[in-house]
Every structure is written in structure tokens, then in C-alpha cells.
Design a protein around this motif. Structure first.
Motif, mmCIF file in Angstrom:
data_model
loop_
_atom_site.group_PDB
_atom_site.id
_atom_site.type_symbol
_atom_site.label_atom_id
_atom_site.label_comp_id
_atom_site.label_asym_id
_atom_site.label_seq_id
_atom_site.Cartn_x
_atom_site.Cartn_y
_atom_site.Cartn_z
ATOM 1 N N ARG A 88 11.346 1.637 -1.885
ATOM 2 C CA ARG A 88 12.176 2.701 -2.454
ATOM 3 C C ARG A 88 13.642 2.289 -2.492
ATOM 4 O O ARG A 88 14.352 2.572 -3.451
ATOM 5 N N TYR A 89 14.072 1.633 -1.444
ATOM 6 C CA TYR A 89 15.457 1.153 -1.406
ATOM 7 C C TYR A 89 15.714 0.186 -2.559
ATOM 8 O O TYR A 89 16.678 0.327 -3.314
ATOM 9 N N LYS A 90 14.841 -0.772 -2.713
ATOM 10 C CA LYS A 90 15.028 -1.775 -3.763
ATOM 11 C C LYS A 90 14.885 -1.157 -5.155
ATOM 12 O O LYS A 90 15.577 -1.557 -6.085
ATOM 13 N N ARG A 91 14.000 -0.200 -5.258
ATOM 14 C CA ARG A 91 13.816 0.440 -6.563
ATOM 15 C C ARG A 91 15.105 1.155 -6.962
ATOM 16 O O ARG A 91 15.582 1.043 -8.083
ATOM 17 N N MET A 92 15.694 1.862 -6.008
ATOM 18 C CA MET A 92 16.941 2.572 -6.299
ATOM 19 C C MET A 92 18.065 1.595 -6.609
ATOM 20 O O MET A 92 18.945 1.864 -7.416
ATOM 21 N N GLN A 93 18.003 0.448 -5.994
ATOM 22 C CA GLN A 93 19.023 -0.569 -6.260
ATOM 23 C C GLN A 93 18.881 -1.199 -7.634
ATOM 24 O O GLN A 93 19.765 -1.942 -8.059
ATOM 25 N N GLY A 94 17.762 -0.913 -8.286
ATOM 26 C CA GLY A 94 17.599 -1.430 -9.640
ATOM 27 C C GLY A 94 16.659 -2.620 -9.752
ATOM 28 O O GLY A 94 16.619 -3.295 -10.773
ATOM 29 N N PHE A 95 15.900 -2.870 -8.691
ATOM 30 C CA PHE A 95 14.920 -3.942 -8.782
ATOM 31 C C PHE A 95 13.673 -3.443 -9.509
ATOM 32 O O PHE A 95 13.371 -2.246 -9.507
ATOM 33 N N LYS A 96 12.972 -4.384 -10.082
ATOM 34 C CA LYS A 96 11.697 -4.073 -10.728
ATOM 35 C C LYS A 96 10.640 -4.185 -9.628
ATOM 36 O O LYS A 96 10.084 -5.251 -9.380
ATOM 37 N N THR A 97 10.408 -3.074 -8.960
ATOM 38 C CA THR A 97 9.636 -3.125 -7.727
ATOM 39 C C THR A 97 8.145 -2.979 -7.949
ATOM 40 O O THR A 97 7.686 -2.056 -8.614
ATOM 41 N N LEU A 98 7.434 -3.914 -7.351
ATOM 42 C CA LEU A 98 5.973 -3.828 -7.346
ATOM 43 C C LEU A 98 5.491 -3.812 -5.900
ATOM 44 O O LEU A 98 5.793 -4.716 -5.116
ATOM 45 N N TRP A 99 4.769 -2.769 -5.581
ATOM 46 C CA TRP A 99 4.101 -2.713 -4.273
ATOM 47 C C TRP A 99 2.622 -2.566 -4.594
ATOM 48 O O TRP A 99 2.196 -1.528 -5.085
ATOM 49 N N LEU A 100 1.915 -3.646 -4.342
ATOM 50 C CA LEU A 100 0.532 -3.706 -4.791
ATOM 51 C C LEU A 100 -0.442 -3.328 -3.671
ATOM 52 O O LEU A 100 -0.531 -4.028 -2.664
ATOM 53 N N PRO A 101 -1.132 -2.197 -3.844
ATOM 54 C CA PRO A 101 -2.043 -1.744 -2.790
ATOM 55 C C PRO A 101 -3.413 -2.399 -2.895
ATOM 56 O O PRO A 101 -3.767 -2.948 -3.940
ATOM 57 N N GLY A 102 -4.158 -2.322 -1.818
ATOM 58 C CA GLY A 102 -5.488 -2.916 -1.834
ATOM 59 C C GLY A 102 -6.374 -2.307 -0.777
ATOM 60 O O GLY A 102 -5.947 -1.459 0.014
ATOM 61 N N ALA A 103 -7.609 -2.723 -0.809
ATOM 62 C CA ALA A 103 -8.569 -2.290 0.198
ATOM 63 C C ALA A 103 -9.384 -3.497 0.607
ATOM 64 O O ALA A 103 -9.762 -4.321 -0.225
ATOM 65 N N ASP A 104 -9.615 -3.615 1.883
ATOM 66 C CA ASP A 104 -10.286 -4.787 2.434
ATOM 67 C C ASP A 104 -11.716 -4.440 2.820
ATOM 68 O O ASP A 104 -11.945 -3.469 3.549
ATOM 69 N N HIS A 105 -12.677 -5.240 2.353
ATOM 70 C CA HIS A 105 -14.065 -5.008 2.785
ATOM 71 C C HIS A 105 -14.203 -5.338 4.267
ATOM 72 O O HIS A 105 -15.090 -4.850 4.938
ATOM 73 N N ALA A 106 -13.296 -6.192 4.760
ATOM 74 C CA ALA A 106 -13.193 -6.493 6.188
ATOM 75 C C ALA A 106 -14.511 -6.921 6.814
ATOM 76 O O ALA A 106 -14.958 -6.359 7.809
ATOM 77 N N GLY A 107 -15.092 -7.959 6.223
ATOM 78 C CA GLY A 107 -16.397 -8.498 6.608
ATOM 79 C C GLY A 107 -16.952 -8.126 7.969
ATOM 80 O O GLY A 107 -17.639 -7.118 8.115
ATOM 81 N N PHE A 108 -16.645 -8.934 8.936
ATOM 82 C CA PHE A 108 -17.227 -8.752 10.260
ATOM 83 C C PHE A 108 -16.855 -7.397 10.859
ATOM 84 O O PHE A 108 -17.700 -6.707 11.440
ATOM 85 N N GLU A 109 -15.588 -7.009 10.678
ATOM 86 C CA GLU A 109 -15.130 -5.724 11.227
ATOM 87 C C GLU A 109 -16.000 -4.566 10.729
ATOM 88 O O GLU A 109 -16.460 -3.733 11.503
ATOM 89 N N THR A 110 -16.173 -4.537 9.427
ATOM 90 C CA THR A 110 -16.935 -3.438 8.849
ATOM 91 C C THR A 110 -18.403 -3.517 9.254
ATOM 92 O O THR A 110 -19.035 -2.506 9.567
ATOM 93 N N GLN A 111 -18.922 -4.744 9.251
ATOM 94 C CA GLN A 111 -20.322 -4.884 9.640
ATOM 95 C C GLN A 111 -20.536 -4.375 11.068
ATOM 96 O O GLN A 111 -21.532 -3.718 11.353
ATOM 97 N N VAL A 112 -19.599 -4.647 11.926
ATOM 98 C CA VAL A 112 -19.713 -4.168 13.305
ATOM 99 C C VAL A 112 -19.681 -2.636 13.344
ATOM 100 O O VAL A 112 -20.469 -1.998 14.039
ATOM 101 N N VAL A 113 -18.762 -2.062 12.582
ATOM 102 C CA VAL A 113 -18.683 -0.599 12.516
ATOM 103 C C VAL A 113 -20.011 -0.028 12.000
ATOM 104 O O VAL A 113 -20.555 0.937 12.547
ATOM 105 N N TYR A 114 -20.529 -0.678 10.967
ATOM 106 C CA TYR A 114 -21.754 -0.160 10.372
ATOM 107 C C TYR A 114 -22.958 -0.341 11.295
ATOM 108 O O TYR A 114 -23.831 0.512 11.381
ATOM 109 N N GLU A 115 -22.950 -1.452 12.024
ATOM 110 C CA GLU A 115 -24.041 -1.678 12.972
ATOM 111 C C GLU A 115 -24.072 -0.614 14.063
ATOM 112 O O GLU A 115 -25.130 -0.181 14.491
ATOM 113 N N LYS A 116 -22.893 -0.217 14.487
ATOM 114 C CA LYS A 116 -22.833 0.834 15.506
ATOM 115 C C LYS A 116 -23.437 2.113 14.959
ATOM 116 O O LYS A 116 -24.143 2.836 15.669
#
Length: 725
Positions: free
Chosen positions: A86-114
RNA sequence: GGGCGAUUAGCUCAGUUGGUAGAGCAGCGCAUUUACACUGCGAAGGUCGGGGGUUCAAAUCCCUCAUCGCCCACCA
């Protein structure tokens, strides 16, 4: 359900103050509305920003794991990154904040196994395809849930560019990197010792294990003429090498590779003497036997002398036939005492010492001891990659905001091990390779075209393993920007700031730097800002078992997102852990209320001005003459400097202090006597609008809400207003 | 075994080129027709972990010790 009076068209307030200011600030209502306005404006997307936004400023969001709710750490990173954007955007930068989601291999598998365990199921009894589909559903469901949570924290990220780690384009990039590594000779398939978790049935990287101190019994056995010590009698069936230091005077009568006959657990054996400098003469008797298949140090000794390897323990933690009919199939934990008993009976037990302290490796997820095993896996030769990363740090192409992390980072890269990227789990990107069933040769095969072994001509089968999650997420910055041909890659790479938790410095940041340079020739980001752990009010680590986990969404519901954000910023120094208490959040809720009332007062007392132009000559001449406005300029310029230096904890406190103890306490109080003067009114309005702009990156919702009521001509969203110089 | 961080008000923490110690909360006192009780104002509270050194001047730089915490490391 919505109170329409508070929602629309209250901008023109010719008959007194906005009605909405008659009520206390209502974060819940405001936040939903403002976020929607921002999102609909399209300005989260850099392509839609006005003409003045030219120079790009990019942050790739660390993709949250799509396997559960957001925790306080997520709230922290969203706050920090949104502040910068937000600071950079107001300063006049062409701001890109790219969101994402992680399948998180082992982490998720562990959660799902539980989850499966709770339902009385086991992944090992399920069809792999079916299991994969189930986890995919689970993940996608959590993903949309997670995205809305990120929204409610005020994240001004470009949702139109959101990426998921299992998208075909990402997978394609990851596979190509795998192929390139192979072509460049940086990939090999090797039978190496891996960290095996008997519960999760997969190998783990060094980083996925933890070393803990443990007290065990230390046994000394008579092994022919030698006395050897061990904490793990259950591995001793295959021990047929006894090792000692070449300079050890006590054993100088024995020669390297000399054979001796001796009585052992299941009868007489022939052992070979090995002299190796790895042995510590000071420890125990200075003689030890080795189990190369199940111990890292032993494995290295065995490699040096070209010794034989035998597997003693299977992948489930049970003894193999080598243990003899008496012990075969027994779990190592029960077999241990029985073996000791047997050796004792044979007169081979010399002594047992209790409470022997040593370090053991455990699985970072289930805390069970790691059983080292030899297994054929894909490894990346990391040395040259690490070298390039080190150079980038040296040359200042990558900078650390916290200089101590630079040291830690360098130390790790200088002592890096080859990286095992094979995982025996279903939830992840399949490794595109064929394995020869005859000679075990591994062949990279992206388009599924290899049908026989390139080495021996034998039959091949598909590699059923998946990539270590960090292998793919290590390529996140360029993979998400459509490397190599995409416009985004050309415009936004290298990105500007990588902001993430210091706990994944090695897991993720180091891998991104290495793989980023490897694929693109450039470090994926310029500045690295690492935040610490969010702890509870008393500095205790949050954990479900302790019951001190706070849910950021509940807190933002209760006190307002702006208050939560401020509490995460003020006094939180880069790289250090922070404590979060409800008291602190409550304090910033009060601050929001204070600002709300300040605004009410100013708006109510500047009605005579009507709508004014921000370029009004009267404002400009006022700025030159009024001491209050000169001070304000000093404050905003200080805050700008602090933000440029990533000193958010100082910047946030300054604006807080200014609004409360300068603007409200002094300036407004002193203005009360001369409210009829136009000059006073202009000054109050000028200070308020500057405060709103300066505070916006910190507390976006309330500032935008007040901005909406400012009597300013040709007003834009505060989101894209110009930062005060 | 190496490396790093912390130690500042009762509690939780700020204090970026060395220049008479700051915030929030708690506690204390005052104020209730006001922009603000989802409050304001005021006062109180610290020999900045111990010791030594550099300096006109040290919470800040150097050395040392102590306690707590974290990371790294193949010692059976």
C-alpha cells in the motif's frame, strides 16, 4: 441487515457532520464494504493502476498452506506485506502482490492422515488415486476458505493472478527444472542413506528432522578381543566390522582389514578390522562396530573403505531375517531388551550405563525416532547452486534486512549437503522419471516416452515418488510469473521483497535463491525481510496442546482488523519473535476510536470550506507559514524514511503518537479558540488528510472510511492517493 | 561442540550512526453536557542483568561473567 444510512452517499455533508460519525466506529461493517470497493476498483491489479504508476514493485506472497485456518503468523505476514504494498502503491509504484495457495505436500498429507485416523481409516489401505482425489478436494475446499481469510485481513493483492502450486503451468516449470538439472549433471539417483520415518513411510530432508537430547542406556559388549559400546543393540546383528583409530596405541597389534573370529549374538562370525580417523579415541574404549545401513557416520566409513551394507531393520521398524528366527519380525523397541538379555546369557555383556545422554533425530511431525535407511532417491548436487547464491549475497544482489540472518544464511550455504527431493507420499507433484527394474537406473522422462533402460536396456517402470514440496515452492517466484516467456516475468522479475518467517530461511528462502539464479540467472528478489514467531502474551509458543493459539480472524472480528494490524506492527522488530496480547490489540481499537472522533471534530468544524481542491493555493501558502504544518511535514518525511528502511515498528509508533498526542492533544485543543478562522479550518483539514494518507498502509479500513467523507474535490480512493511528500 | 539472540518501569516490549530513558497494559489521582466513557487529563514508577574498559558523554561501542532462549553439527 446492513444499515443503509451508513453505507451510501454520505459524502456531501452540507447540513452538518456525516450521520455515520454520530455512532462509534464500526469495523465489521466498514471492512466488508471497503474491501469490496477496493476489489471492484481493480486497483489491486497493477495493470489497472493510473498512468502515474510506472515503476514496478513486486512481492510474491508466501502461499499459505491450503490445509487449515490461518494462524497469527499469517496475520503478521499479510499485515507486513500489505503495508509495504500500500505504501509503494501510494508512492506511485506499479505494485504487484501476487497471492497463492500451497498444496503443501507432506504437511497436508499429515493433516489429512490425522483426519483419516480419526475416521478409523489408513492411507496405506486406500487406492492411491482415490486418496489423491480426496486430498485434492479437501485442499481446494480449504483454499477458498483461506483466501477469504486473507481478504478479511485487508490484503490488497491481485487475486486475478493467484496461483496454486499444483496448477499445470507450475508443474510444467518444475518438471523442466528437474530435466535441466539432469542435463546439467546436477541431478543423480543414488542409493544413499535417507532419514526414514517409519510412521509416515517416507524419507525426509535434513530440515524435516529435529535433533533432540535423549537419555538412553549405554551398553558395552565383548566383541572378540574388543569392547564395543552402543545405544542400539538391535542394529548389531549385521555388525561385522570393528573400527578404531589408526593412531590408537591400544590396538596397534591389529592391522587394517585383518580378520578375526569371534562369538556374537547368533553364533560365531568373522569380523574385519577397519582403521579410520573418524573414530574418537577418547570415547569409550576407542573401538566400535558399525551398521552402515542404519547410521550416517557408519555409512560414511563404509563408503570410504568400500565395505558391505546390509539392511537389518525394515521400513516399518521390524527386524529382518538377518536377525535370525528368534528375532525376525520383531519390532525394534521390544527386541532391544531381548537381545541384551541373550548377550548377557552368553557372557558378552560387559556393562550397562544408565542415563546416557545423546542426540537422536526425530520426525518433525510425529516425533518418532528417524530410522536411517538406504534407499534409491533423487538427489540434487547443491554445491554449485549454493556457490552462486553466496555470490549473490556477497555482491549485494540479495540483501538481508536483519544482518544476522545473512550470517546464518551464508553458514548454511557453505556447509550444504546434497538435497534429497524424493518423497514417498502421494500428495504432491509426481516425479517425471522412469526407473529400470533391472539395474535401478533412473531416467528423467517429462513426456512419458522412455520404454526401456538407457543403460542396460531393461524394463522400466514409473517412479511413484513425488517431489519434496520445497523443490517446487523453491521455484515459486519465477514459476508464478510465467517464466520464461510471460509478460509478467519480463515486467516483474526479479521481485523486490521476500517477506516470510525466519523459520523457513533454509527450507524456502535459500532454495528460492539457489533455484531462482539457476533458472533465470538472477536472484528472485532484492530484499529479504524475515519476521519472527508470533507468541502468546507471555512469550510462550502457541500450540494447540497448550490451548494458547489465537485465531486472528476472531480477533479482527472482535477489535477490528486495523487494530489487529497495528498491534502486529508496533514494537515488532524485524527478525525477532513477538508477543501478541489482547490488551495490545484493544489499545489500538481505542486508537481507531480516537481517530474516528478526531475526524468527526474536524469534519464538523470545517463545513464552511465546502469542497476544496488539494492543490488549493491557500493550502500551499499555509504549509509554508504554519509551524504545525512544518512539523507535520517533518513527521511524514521521517515516517517515509522509516518505511524505506523497513523500520515498521518505529513508523507505526510515530504516526500513532502524532495523531494522538500532537494532533488531538495539542493542535485540536489549541484550535478550539479560533475555529471560526478559515486558516484554522484549512489547517485542520490539511493535517487530517495527511494523517489519513500516512496511516492508510497501517490501518487501511478506517482511513478509507473516513476519507470517503472528506470534503475534497475529485477525490480518488485513498488506496491510490498520492503519498505525502 | 560451534554460532546467534535476549536480559530496559509490576507485566509485555520499543529505543538505526553514543548526547539528560519510551509505549501499551496493570496500578494511582483528577475530570462527567462533551470531538472522544470504546473517554480525557495528570502524576508515579527504571543505578537499562553483574563486573571492567574506551569517551567530555555509554542502554547504545569493546572485553568478561551469569541466566534464559533459538539455530547448526554423523561422535558409537
Amino acid at each position: 441487515m446492513l444499515n443503509t444510512d451508513n453505507n451510501l452517499n454520505l459524502n456531501q455533508n452540507s447540513n452538518g457532520v456525516n450521520e455515520k460519525f454520530l455512532n462509534p466506529y464500526n469495523p465489521q461493517e466498514t471492512e466488508k464494504k471497503q474491501y469490496q470497493l477496493w476489489e471492484e476498483s481493480g486497483f489491486f491489479n497493477p495493470d489497472n493502476l493510473p498512468e502515474r504508476h510506472k515503476k514496478p514493485f513486486t512481492i510474491i506472497m508466501p502461499p499459505p498452506n491450503a490445509n487449515g485456518s490461518l494462524h497469527a503468523g499469517h496475520a503478521l505476514f499479510v499485515t507486513l506485506e500489505d503495508l509495504m504494498i500500500r505504501y509503494k502503491r501510494m508512492q506511485g509504484f506499479k505494485t504487484l502482490w501476487l497471492p497463492g495457495a500451497d498444496h503443501a505436500g507432506f504437511e497436508t498429507q499429515v493433516v489429512y492422515e490425522k483426519k483419516l485416523e480419526k475416521e478409523g481409516k489408513s492411507r496405506f489401505k486406500m487406492d492411491p488415486k482415490e486418496l489423491y482425489d480426496e486430498i485434492m478436494q479437501f485442499t481446494l475446499h480449504n483454499k477458498s476458505f483461506m483466501e477469504n481469510q486473507v481478504r478479511s485481513l485487508g490484503a490488497s493483492c491481485d487475486w486475478s493472478r493467484e496461483k496454486f502450486t499444483l496448477e499445470p503451468e507450475i508443474v510444467r516449470t518444475v518438471n523442466e527444472t528437474f530435466k535441466k538439472l539432469s542435463a546439467d549433471g546436477l541431478l543423480y539417483r543414488g542409493k544413499r542413506l535417507v532419514n526414514w520415518c517409519s510412521k509416515h513411510q517416507t524419507s525426509l530432508s535434513e530440515l524435516e528432522t529435529e535433533g533432540v537430547e535423549k537419555e538412553d542406556k549405554f551398553y558395552t559388549f565383548q566383541y572378540g578381543p574388543f569392547q564395543i559400546g552402543t545405544t542400539r543393540p538391535e542394529t548389531k546383528f549385521g555388525d561385522k566390522y570393528v573400527v578404531m583409530h589408526p593412531d590408537d596405541e591400544r590396538y596397534k597389534e591389529y592391522e587394517h582389514k585383518q580378520k578375526i573370529d569371534l562369538e556374537w549374538i547368533n553364533g560365531p562370525i568373522t569380523a574385519t578390522i577397519i582403521k579410520d580417523e573418524a573414530v574418537d579415541m577418547e570415547f569409550g574404549t576407542g573401538a566400535m562396530t558399525i551398521t552402515p545401513w542404519h547410521d550416517t557416520a557408519d555409512f560414511e566409513i563404509a563408503q570410504r573403505h568400500n565395505l558391505e551394507y546390509e539392511q537389518i531393520i525394515d521400513f516399518y521398524g521390524k527386524l529382518l531375517p538377518i536377525a535370525g528366527p528368534e528375532f525376525e519380525g520383531k519390532n525394534i523397541t521390544v527386541a532391544r531388551e531381548e537381545i541384551v538379555k541373550k548377550l548377557d546369557k552368553k557372557g558378552l555383556l560387559v556393562k550397562v550405563e544408565e542415563n546416557f545422554n545423546h542426540n537422536v533425530k526425530i520426525c518433525y511431525k510425529c516425533n518418532r525416532p528417524i530410522e536411517p535407511q538406504i534407499k534409491a532417491q533423487w538427489f540434487i548436487k547443491t554445491e554449485s547452486l549454493a556457490q552462486k547464491a553466496l555470490e549473490a549475497v556477497e555482491k549485494g544482489e540479495v540483501k538481508f534486512i536483519t544482518k544476522r540472518h545473512k550470517k546464518i544464511f551464508k553458514h548454511w550455504l557453505e556447509n550444504i549437503h546434497d538435497w534429497n527431493i524424493s518423497r514417498q507420499i502421494i500428495w504432491g507433484i509426481p516425479i517425471p522419471a522412469k526407473i529400470c527394474t533391472k539395474c535401478g537406473e533412473g531416467m528423467v522422462d517429462l513426456d512419458n516416452s522412455i520404454s526401456k533402460c538407457s543403460k542396460c536396456g531393461g524394463e522400466v517402470k514409473e517412479d511413484i515418488d513425488t517431489f519434496d514440496t520445497w523443490f517446487s515452492s523453491g521455484q515459486w517466484p519465477f514459476a508464478t510469473l510465467d517464466f520464461p516467456e510471460g509478460e509478467d516475468f519480463k515486467n516483474f522479475y526479479p521481485t523486490d521483497v521476500m517477506e516470510t518467517g525466519h523459520d523457513i530461511l533454509f527450507f524456502w528462502v535459500a532454495r528460492m535463491v539457489m533455484l531462482g539464479i539457476y533458472r533465470t540467472g538472477k536472484s528472485p528478489f532484492k530484499d529479504i525481510y524475515l519476521h519472527g514467531l508470533v507468541r502468546d502474551a507471555h512469550g510462550k509458543k502457541m500450540s494447540k496442546s497448550k490451548g494458547n493459539v489465537v485465531n486472528p480472524l476472531e480477533l479482527s472480528e472482535k477489535y477490528g482488523t486495523d487494530a489487529l494490524r497495528m498491534s502486529l506492527l508496533v514494537g515488532n522488530t524485524p527478525g525477532n519473535d513477538m508477543n501478541l496480547s489482547e490488551d495490545k490489540i484493544r489499545a489500538y481499537k481505542k486508537f481507531a476510536n480516537k481517530l474516528w472522533n478526531v475526524s468527526r471534530f474536524v469534519l464538523d468544524n470545517t463545513k464552511d470550506l465546502g469542497e476544496i481542491d488539494l492543490n488549493d493555493e491557500r493550502l500551499k501558502s499555509l504549509s509554508r507559514s504554519k509551524i504545525e504544518l512544518q512539523n507535520l511535514q517533518k513527521i511524514t518525511s521521517d515516517i517515509t524514511k522509516d518505511l524505506d528502511n523497513f523500520q515498521f515498528h518505529i513508523a507505526s509508533e510515530k504516526i500513532y503518537h502524532y495523531i494522538w498526542h500532537e494532533f488531538a492533544d495539542k493542535i485540536i485543543e489549541e484550535a478550539k479558540d479560533k475555529l471560526d478562522e478559515i486558516e484554522t479550518q484549512l489547517m485542520l483539514l490539511e493535517i487530517l488528510q495527511t494523517c489519513l494518507k500516512t496511516l492508510h498502509p497501517f490501518m487501511p479500513f478506517i482511513t478509507e472510511e473516513i476519507w470517503e467523507s472528506m470534503p475534497i474535490k475529485n477525490k480518488k480512493l485513498l488506496l491510490i492517493e498520492e503519498w505525502s511528500k
